[in-house]
Scaffold this motif. Structure first.
Motif, PDB file in Angstrom:
ATOM      1  N   PHE A   1      60.540  85.235 104.476  1.00 25.05           N
ATOM      2  CA  PHE A   1      59.587  86.325 104.279  1.00 25.05           C
ATOM      3  C   PHE A   1      60.301  87.521 103.694  1.00 25.05           C
ATOM      4  O   PHE A   1      61.534  87.573 103.611  1.00 25.05           O
ATOM      5  N   TRP A   2      59.512  88.480 103.256  1.00 25.33           N
ATOM      6  CA  TRP A   2      59.997  89.820 102.995  1.00 25.33           C
ATOM      7  C   TRP A   2      59.126  90.732 103.826  1.00 25.33           C
ATOM      8  O   TRP A   2      58.034  90.354 104.234  1.00 25.33           O
ATOM      9  N   ASP A   3      59.602  91.935 104.096  1.00 27.96           N
ATOM     10  CA  ASP A   3      58.854  92.812 104.984  1.00 27.96           C
ATOM     11  C   ASP A   3      57.711  93.465 104.225  1.00 27.96           C
ATOM     12  O   ASP A   3      57.951  94.292 103.333  1.00 27.96           O
ATOM     13  N   PRO A   4      56.454  93.140 104.562  1.00 28.75           N
ATOM     14  CA  PRO A   4      55.322  93.755 103.860  1.00 28.75           C
ATOM     15  C   PRO A   4      55.299  95.277 104.005  1.00 28.75           C
ATOM     16  O   PRO A   4      54.799  95.981 103.115  1.00 28.75           O
ATOM     17  N   LYS A   5      55.844  95.787 105.114  1.00 26.20           N
ATOM     18  CA  LYS A   5      55.896  97.238 105.302  1.00 26.20           C
ATOM     19  C   LYS A   5      56.721  97.878 104.196  1.00 26.20           C
ATOM     20  O   LYS A   5      56.318  98.883 103.591  1.00 26.20           O
TER      21      LYS A   5
ATOM     22  N   GLY B   1      64.777  91.067  98.421  1.00 31.86           N
ATOM     23  CA  GLY B   1      64.306  91.345  99.767  1.00 31.86           C
ATOM     24  C   GLY B   1      63.937  90.189 100.667  1.00 31.86           C
ATOM     25  O   GLY B   1      63.271  90.429 101.666  1.00 31.86           O
ATOM     26  N   TRP B   2      64.322  88.943 100.357  1.00 31.04           N
ATOM     27  CA  TRP B   2      63.843  87.894 101.254  1.00 31.04           C
ATOM     28  C   TRP B   2      64.821  87.635 102.401  1.00 31.04           C
ATOM     29  O   TRP B   2      66.013  87.871 102.298  1.00 31.04           O
ATOM     30  N   VAL B   3      64.268  87.115 103.498  1.00 32.92           N
ATOM     31  CA  VAL B   3      65.025  86.807 104.711  1.00 32.92           C
ATOM     32  C   VAL B   3      64.653  85.402 105.160  1.00 32.92           C
ATOM     33  O   VAL B   3      63.478  85.033 105.136  1.00 32.92           O
ATOM     34  N   ASP B   4      65.648  84.608 105.579  1.00 38.18           N
ATOM     35  CA  ASP B   4      65.413  83.272 106.139  1.00 38.18           C
ATOM     36  C   ASP B   4      65.658  83.324 107.643  1.00 38.18           C
ATOM     37  O   ASP B   4      66.694  83.834 108.088  1.00 38.18           O
ATOM     38  N   VAL B   5      64.722  82.798 108.430  1.00 36.36           N
ATOM     39  CA  VAL B   5      64.951  82.735 109.869  1.00 36.36           C
ATOM     40  C   VAL B   5      64.514  81.391 110.440  1.00 36.36           C
ATOM     41  O   VAL B   5      63.701  80.676 109.838  1.00 36.36           O
TER      42      VAL B   5
END
Length: 334
Positions: free
Chosen positions: A267-271, A320-324
């Motif tokens: 995801f990336w942070d929509p905020k 801006g993407w993050v993997d979790v």
């Protein structure tokens, strides 16, 4: 004498600040963010960013709106009304970019600044801002899926809408990655639509599992795809037997990560995306633009790349993407 000069300079500075504040009060800027659909967690999170931007920028009225269900015609009507009101700027996350071309052109013809997000095919925009390269993001999801599937087996791809440009790019990025690198991965259901609806994603996933009982993996695109898929996998008792990766939010997908029904999300942070759209919109109102390498002062957008868009505008991309997965999703509070 020096003290007199200092006092005069300070007074002049205070006067200048007062003049700017008065000008902002007399000429307030209105920026409206129009999202695909209201009421889902993804865009609730974006709304937090819009509200924070408004709070941090006196003289700017910034708020978010959108249709109550994911529907291109409803989103179009909302934008038409805002154009008629002649707001200063629109920050739009299009449900179906081509549908909005005429109304966004009308907006710009009337002097309204237009910024878009998740729509790098939009011609009638001044700046489209993307959190990252969409093809690379989809390929990254597919790499995780391939590793989980041991590079072989049947798999399926879900998208919220075939009209959602970014989601299709993520899906194609994954599909093309598998074609190029994993010949034993068999795509049996490409790009099934879920209407950006978790219940619909659940029904689609159940049907795929019924149709392909030996399925090994799912790649989702909408933030609600993994929710529906995870629910279907849990219901069938297939945790650990089917690999699931896709876009999602930690707060929504956490329970499925815990159960093993979903293996990982990105995801990336929509905020932060909401803040970035509004910041660029305000820059445009003030006659400024974004340049290659600029630091927007927002995490994930500290060294943006700029390229020409399909129309007269530009495309701005962050990193801006993050993997979790189960091990680290609790590090993110939304």
């Amino acid at each position: 004498m020096k003290l007199t000069r200092l006092a005069t300079a300070l007074a002049a500075g205070v006067l200048a600040v007062g003049v700017v504040a008065a000008a902002q009060a007399a000429n307030p800027v209105t920026i409206v963010t129009v999202v695909k659909v209201t009421g889902i967690n993804w865009f609730n999170r974006m709304d937090e960013g819009v509200k924070e931007f408004a709070k941090d920028n006196p003289g700017v009225t910034a708020y978010q709106t959108g249709p109550g269900q994911a529907d291109a015609a409803q989103q179009l009507k909302i934008i038409e009304d805002l154009v008629a009101k002649k707001v200063d700027a629109l920050a739009v996350v299009p449900y179906d970019p081509p549908t909005l071309e005429p109304v966004l052109k009308k907006a710009m013809d009337r002097g309204i600044k237009v910024v878009t997000h998740e729509a790098d095919n939009e011609k009638n925009t001044m700046v489209d801002i993307e959190a990252f390269d969409n093809t690379a993001y989809g390929a990254n999801l597919n790499e995780h899926l391939a590793s989980c599937m041991h590079d072989e087996g049947k798999w399926a791809v879900l998208v919220g809408s075939l009209g959602s440009r970014s989601q299709v790019q993520w899906a194609d990025g994954g599909i093309n990655n598998a074609k190029a690198k994993y010949s034993k991965m068999d795509l049996v259901e490409p790009k099934l639509e879920t209407n950006n609806d978790g219940e619909r994603a659940y029904e689609v996933a159940k049907e795929v599992l019924r149709k392909h009982p030996d399925l090994k993996g799912f790649q989702g695109s909408s933030s609600l795809d993994v929710i529906g898929i995870g629910r279907a996998v849990e219901e069938a008792g297939l945790q650990g037997k089917i690999c699931v990766y896709g876009t999602g939010l930690p707060g929504e997908a956490g329970k499925f990560l815990e159960s093993g029904a979903v293996n990982g999300i990105s995801f990336w942070d929509p905020k932060l995306a909401g803040i970035a759209m509004n910041k660029i919109a305000l820059m445009l109102v003030h006659g400024q633009t974004v340049h290659d390498g600029d630091n927007l002062g927002i995490p994930g957008y500290t060294k943006v790349t700029v390229s020409k868009g399909p129309g007269k505008g530009i495309i701005v991309r962050g990193q801006g993407w993050v993997d979790v997965d189960k091990s680290n999703y609790k590090n993110y509070s939304f």
